[in-house]
Design a protein around this motif. Structure first.
Motif, PDB file in Angstrom:
ATOM      1  N   PRO A  48       0.830  -1.215   0.000  1.00  0.00           N
ATOM      2  CA  PRO A  48       0.000   0.000   0.000  1.00  0.00           C
ATOM      3  C   PRO A  48       0.863   1.262   0.000  1.00  0.00           C
ATOM      4  CG  PRO A  48      -0.769  -1.571   1.646  1.00  0.00           C
ATOM      5  CD  PRO A  48       0.553  -2.070   1.163  1.00  0.00           C
ATOM      6  N   VAL A  49       0.251   2.351  -0.487  1.00  0.00           N
ATOM      7  CA  VAL A  49       0.964   3.626  -0.528  1.00  0.00           C
ATOM      8  C   VAL A  49       1.291   4.119   0.874  1.00  0.00           C
ATOM      9  CG1 VAL A  49       0.795   6.028  -1.295  1.00  0.00           C
ATOM     10  CG2 VAL A  49      -0.128   4.206  -2.712  1.00  0.00           C
ATOM     11  N   PRO A  73      12.970  12.851  -4.239  1.00  0.00           N
ATOM     12  CA  PRO A  73      13.367  12.003  -5.372  1.00  0.00           C
ATOM     13  C   PRO A  73      12.397  12.180  -6.535  1.00  0.00           C
ATOM     14  CG  PRO A  73      12.325  10.676  -3.680  1.00  0.00           C
ATOM     15  CD  PRO A  73      12.451  12.057  -3.112  1.00  0.00           C
ATOM     16  N   SER A  74      12.853  11.824  -7.717  1.00  0.00           N
ATOM     17  CA  SER A  74      12.002  11.924  -8.893  1.00  0.00           C
ATOM     18  C   SER A  74      11.003  10.774  -8.934  1.00  0.00           C
ATOM     19  CB  SER A  74      12.865  11.909 -10.158  1.00  0.00           C
ATOM     20  OG  SER A  74      13.571  10.672 -10.248  1.00  0.00           O
ATOM     21  N   ARG A  75      10.020  10.942  -9.804  1.00  0.00           N
ATOM     22  CA  ARG A  75       9.004   9.885  -9.906  1.00  0.00           C
ATOM     23  C   ARG A  75       9.612   8.595 -10.451  1.00  0.00           C
ATOM     24  NH1 ARG A  75       4.217  10.381 -14.213  1.00  0.00           N
ATOM     25  NH2 ARG A  75       6.062   9.983 -15.502  1.00  0.00           N
ATOM     26  N   ASN A  76      10.519   8.724 -11.416  1.00  0.00           N
ATOM     27  CA  ASN A  76      11.162   7.523 -11.966  1.00  0.00           C
ATOM     28  C   ASN A  76      12.013   6.822 -10.920  1.00  0.00           C
ATOM     29  OD1 ASN A  76       9.996   8.107 -14.421  1.00  0.00           O
ATOM     30  ND2 ASN A  76      11.766   9.271 -15.167  1.00  0.00           N
ATOM     31  N   ALA A  93       3.196   4.354 -11.982  1.00  0.00           N
ATOM     32  CA  ALA A  93       3.301   5.810 -11.996  1.00  0.00           C
ATOM     33  C   ALA A  93       2.289   6.461 -11.070  1.00  0.00           C
ATOM     34  CB  ALA A  93       3.117   6.332 -13.426  1.00  0.00           C
ATOM     35  N   ASP A  94       1.078   5.889 -10.941  1.00  0.00           N
ATOM     36  CA  ASP A  94       0.063   6.482 -10.066  1.00  0.00           C
ATOM     37  C   ASP A  94       0.501   6.441  -8.614  1.00  0.00           C
ATOM     38  OD1 ASP A  94      -1.443   6.914 -12.318  1.00  0.00           O
ATOM     39  OD2 ASP A  94      -2.623   5.057 -12.088  1.00  0.00           O
ATOM     40  N   LYS A  95       1.009   5.291  -8.181  1.00  0.00           N
ATOM     41  CA  LYS A  95       1.477   5.205  -6.795  1.00  0.00           C
ATOM     42  C   LYS A  95       2.655   6.142  -6.551  1.00  0.00           C
ATOM     43  CE  LYS A  95      -0.002   0.584  -5.322  1.00  0.00           C
ATOM     44  NZ  LYS A  95       0.452  -0.699  -4.743  1.00  0.00           N
ATOM     45  N   LEU A 129       4.812  11.166  -4.058  1.00  0.00           N
ATOM     46  CA  LEU A 129       5.417  12.497  -4.192  1.00  0.00           C
ATOM     47  C   LEU A 129       4.502  13.588  -3.641  1.00  0.00           C
ATOM     48  CD1 LEU A 129       7.110  12.359  -7.710  1.00  0.00           C
ATOM     49  CD2 LEU A 129       8.221  12.467  -5.471  1.00  0.00           C
ATOM     50  N   ASP A 130       3.188  13.451  -3.871  1.00  0.00           N
ATOM     51  CA  ASP A 130       2.257  14.437  -3.324  1.00  0.00           C
ATOM     52  C   ASP A 130       2.267  14.412  -1.806  1.00  0.00           C
ATOM     53  OD1 ASP A 130       1.609  15.083  -5.896  1.00  0.00           O
ATOM     54  OD2 ASP A 130      -0.218  13.837  -5.962  1.00  0.00           O
ATOM     55  N   ALA A 131       2.364  13.219  -1.223  1.00  0.00           N
ATOM     56  CA  ALA A 131       2.409  13.120   0.240  1.00  0.00           C
ATOM     57  C   ALA A 131       3.695  13.695   0.793  1.00  0.00           C
ATOM     58  CB  ALA A 131       2.243  11.660   0.665  1.00  0.00           C
ATOM     59  N   LEU A 132       4.817  13.498   0.077  1.00  0.00           N
ATOM     60  CA  LEU A 132       6.086  14.056   0.555  1.00  0.00           C
ATOM     61  C   LEU A 132       6.118  15.569   0.423  1.00  0.00           C
ATOM     62  CD1 LEU A 132       8.650  11.498  -0.914  1.00  0.00           C
ATOM     63  CD2 LEU A 132       7.756  11.612   1.414  1.00  0.00           C
ATOM     64  N   ALA A 133       5.424  16.105  -0.573  1.00  0.00           N
ATOM     65  CA  ALA A 133       5.430  17.563  -0.773  1.00  0.00           C
ATOM     66  C   ALA A 133       4.589  18.297   0.253  1.00  0.00           C
ATOM     67  CB  ALA A 133       4.921  17.893  -2.179  1.00  0.00           C
TER      68      ALA A 133
END
Length: 284
Positions: free
Chosen positions: A12-13, A31-34, A44-46, A51-55
């Protein structure tokens, strides 16, 4: 570096966010998405959700309030005269427990709601009641100043002799028009808060002086009228005769101070010129 999460089932995310946050701490940046997709073998969705949660900024914890709770006293036998207290008894200290005061949270929430409610309920104050207050005051002030002017020598004059001999005016009306109009104008300048400091200070004291003079003029007229005096004493006549000149001077001075902004002193301007010359010589 952080150890990637290995599992047969999709992770899970929510479980990947702490690990990704640790990775961001080690890298010193997000970190980058890749990188996240490759590190944790996810789609890519996860990766975008992580990244949204880290931001998002982490909420600051509410500072707890400390309360000292004394340790319970246990019943022990009284030590003898030769017995010494143990080291644990000497170093005993009260237990400290942390608890969050619910009043802090309630007051914080209430303080955040008050400005919004106040802005919704705020309405501009109407100024039309001032007209109702000004009408009776205008009648009383006008009659008092005209009556006092009549007792001090003001009266009907021909302002345009040789041009319009039939045109006459009662010079006593100059008293209420001059004194009361200047008092209102000076009050407006004083309370506006949009003028230089010198103009505001002058307007304050001159407005108070004009109001005091107006009140004294009304008192003098009613006292003289009640006593049946038909000609005012010379002291009152002298003061009343000087009022038009004083009002003209104060009005001109206040208008000049309102439109004159702060000017640099001669010393400051010379210092600025000298600094400009030195700067130009340094560039050459």
């Amino acid at each position: 570096m952080s150890t990637p999460v290995r599992s047969t089932y999709p992770v899970p995310v929510e479980d990947l966010i702490p690990v990704a946050r640790k990775l961001a701490t080690e890298l010193g940046t997000l970190p980058s998405r890749n990188r996240i997709m490759k590190e944790y073998r996810i789609g890519a969705d996860k990766a975008r959700s992580i990244l949204d949660a880290l931001a998002e900024p982490t909420p600051e914890p509410v500072e707890p309030r400390l309360h000292a709770v004394p340790s319970p006293v246990e019943s022990e036998p009284v030590a003898g005269a030769g017995e010494m207290p143990s080291a644990s008894e000497e170093g005993a200290s009260p237990q400290v427990t942390a608890s969050v005061d619910p009043g802090i949270v309630a007051r914080t929430a209430q303080a955040e709601k008050v400005p919004a409610a106040a802005s919704q309920d705020a309405r501009p104050v109407r100024s039309w009641p001032v007209l109702l207050l000004a009408l009776p005051a205008f009648v009383a002030v006008w009659s008092g100043w005209v009556g006092l002017g009549t007792l001090t020598g003001f009266g009907v004059v021909h302002p345009l002799p040789g041009i319009a001999d039939g045109f006459t005016i009662n010079s006593a009306i100059t008293l209420p028009i001059g004194v009361e109009t200047y008092a209102a104008f000076a009050l407006r300048v004083w309370l506006s808060g949009q003028v230089p400091v010198a103009a505001r200070t002058f307007a304050k004291w001159s407005a108070l002086a004009a109001l005091v003079l107006g009140a004294l003029g009304q008192v003098a007229y009613h006292l003289l009228e009640a006593a049946g005096v038909t000609q005012a004493p010379w002291q009152i006549t002298t003061v009343v005769a000087c009022l038009p000149v004083a009002v003209l001077g104060m009005g001109a001075a206040l208008a000049h101070l309102v439109h004159a902004g702060p000017r640099p002193t001669r010393t400051a301007s010379r210092f600025r010129q000298l600094r400009t010359r030195l700067f130009k010589n340094g560039e050459k």
